[in-house]
Enzyme design. Structure first.
Site, PDB file in Angstrom:
ATOM      1  N   THR A  24       0.841  -1.189   0.000  1.00 36.80           N
ATOM      2  CA  THR A  24       0.000   0.000   0.000  1.00 36.80           C
ATOM      3  C   THR A  24       0.875   1.238   0.000  1.00 36.80           C
ATOM      4  OG1 THR A  24      -1.764   1.193   1.183  1.00 36.80           O
ATOM      5  CG2 THR A  24      -0.128   0.059   2.526  1.00 36.80           C
ATOM      6  N   LYS A  29      -2.296   3.027   6.787  1.00 35.92           N
ATOM      7  CA  LYS A  29      -2.367   1.565   6.854  1.00 35.92           C
ATOM      8  C   LYS A  29      -1.039   0.960   7.286  1.00 35.92           C
ATOM      9  CE  LYS A  29      -6.141   0.169   3.801  1.00 35.92           C
ATOM     10  NZ  LYS A  29      -6.524  -0.722   2.669  1.00 35.92           N
ATOM     11  N   ASP A  84      -7.235  -5.564   1.623  1.00 38.70           N
ATOM     12  CA  ASP A  84      -8.308  -4.867   0.920  1.00 38.70           C
ATOM     13  C   ASP A  84      -9.471  -4.829   1.890  1.00 38.70           C
ATOM     14  OD1 ASP A  84      -8.845  -3.585  -1.682  1.00 38.70           O
ATOM     15  OD2 ASP A  84     -10.592  -4.899  -1.671  1.00 38.70           O
ATOM     16  N   TYR A 169     -13.551   5.904   7.274  1.00 40.27           N
ATOM     17  CA  TYR A 169     -14.901   5.937   7.842  1.00 40.27           C
ATOM     18  C   TYR A 169     -14.906   5.786   9.359  1.00 40.27           C
ATOM     19  CZ  TYR A 169     -16.373   5.213   2.969  1.00 40.27           C
ATOM     20  OH  TYR A 169     -16.578   5.341   1.607  1.00 40.27           O
ATOM     21  N   ASP A 170     -13.744   5.744   9.994  1.00 43.82           N
ATOM     22  CA  ASP A 170     -13.666   5.537  11.439  1.00 43.82           C
ATOM     23  C   ASP A 170     -14.532   6.497  12.248  1.00 43.82           C
ATOM     24  OD1 ASP A 170     -11.935   3.450  11.019  1.00 43.82           O
ATOM     25  OD2 ASP A 170     -10.137   4.493  11.735  1.00 43.82           O
ATOM     26  N   ARG A 200      -8.876  -5.399  10.872  1.00 37.40           N
ATOM     27  CA  ARG A 200      -7.531  -5.807  10.433  1.00 37.40           C
ATOM     28  C   ARG A 200      -6.853  -6.664  11.492  1.00 37.40           C
ATOM     29  NH1 ARG A 200      -7.644  -0.377   8.535  1.00 37.40           N
ATOM     30  NH2 ARG A 200      -7.993  -0.377   6.309  1.00 37.40           N
TER      31      ARG A 200
END
Length: 214
Positions: A24, A29, A84, A169-170, A200
């Site tokens: 990524t 991330k 993903d 979107y957290d 995750r």
């Protein structure tokens, strides 16, 4: 020359035994994975990827994760992990899903994505705002073995963003399992709280037994 971004030299004295590239360009991330991995496999060093981004033309999380992991492994010569992930809203039939990063267009504008989703759910009452985060992680080893695992984090969507933590979107995702009088969005969580509970982290827990091959 094949290389991984941020790959440090002279680390032998610090006990790091295995480097794994995370496929990524998203610094958030990379940081999140570093924290997750450190909880269970401190001997693994997660390094960022600076190679070309492949076309993610899969229609499932698993297909896109494998596309990214294969590209990173081929470019760097290292074993590669790729995540993903996305948010799946029940009343929207599971959307945005694999299109979460592009929900408001190809610019991957996280703020626009969040605002569009809230606008689409503007008149939807709390009992119908159930959703879950999904993470699918692909591992492609340096010798071309492939593994895929997944994790889900159930909850519902708030009506307004809250908190300054997290990303994507957290700020509008309220995980299940919290006291009714003290519910918070993931945007209000500390890093440690998020990394111990997130989709995750759950996916990575399923991946741990497969990492012994590394």
């Amino acid at each position: 020359m094949r290389h991984a971004q941020g790959a440090p030299a002279g680390r032998a004295g610090r006990g790091v035994s295995v480097r794994v590239v995370l496929a990524t360009h998203n610094a958030h991330k990379v940081a999140e994975f570093q924290q997750i991995v450190a909880r269970v496999r401190p001997d693994l060093e997660i390094v960022g990827y600076d190679g070309p981004e492949p076309v993610e033309d899969g229609v499932t999380f698993a297909e896109n994760a494998l596309i990214k992991a294969r590209a990173a492994a081929a470019h760097t010569g290292l074993s590669a992990l790729a995540d993903d992930s996305g948010i799946c809203v029940d009343v929207l039939g599971g959307s945005p899903g694999v299109f979460s990063a592009y929900w408001a267009g190809q610019k991957k504008d996280a703020v626009a994505n969040l605002e569009l989703l809230l606008d689409q759910l503007r008149d939807v009452a709390d009992p119908h705002r159930s959703a879950h985060f999904t993470s699918t992680i692909a591992l492609v080893t340096a010798d071309s073995q492939e593994h895929v695992v997944a994790g889900e984090w159930p909850g519902r969507l708030a009506h307004e963003p809250s908190g300054g933590g997290g990303f994507g979107y957290d700020p509008i995702f309220i995980p299940d399992g919290q006291p009714a009088d003290a519910e918070r969005s993931v945007g209000d969580f500390s890093d440690d709280e998020k990394q111990s509970q997130s989709h995750r982290a759950r996916a990575f827990d399923a991946l741990v037994p497969l990492l012994t091959a590394l």
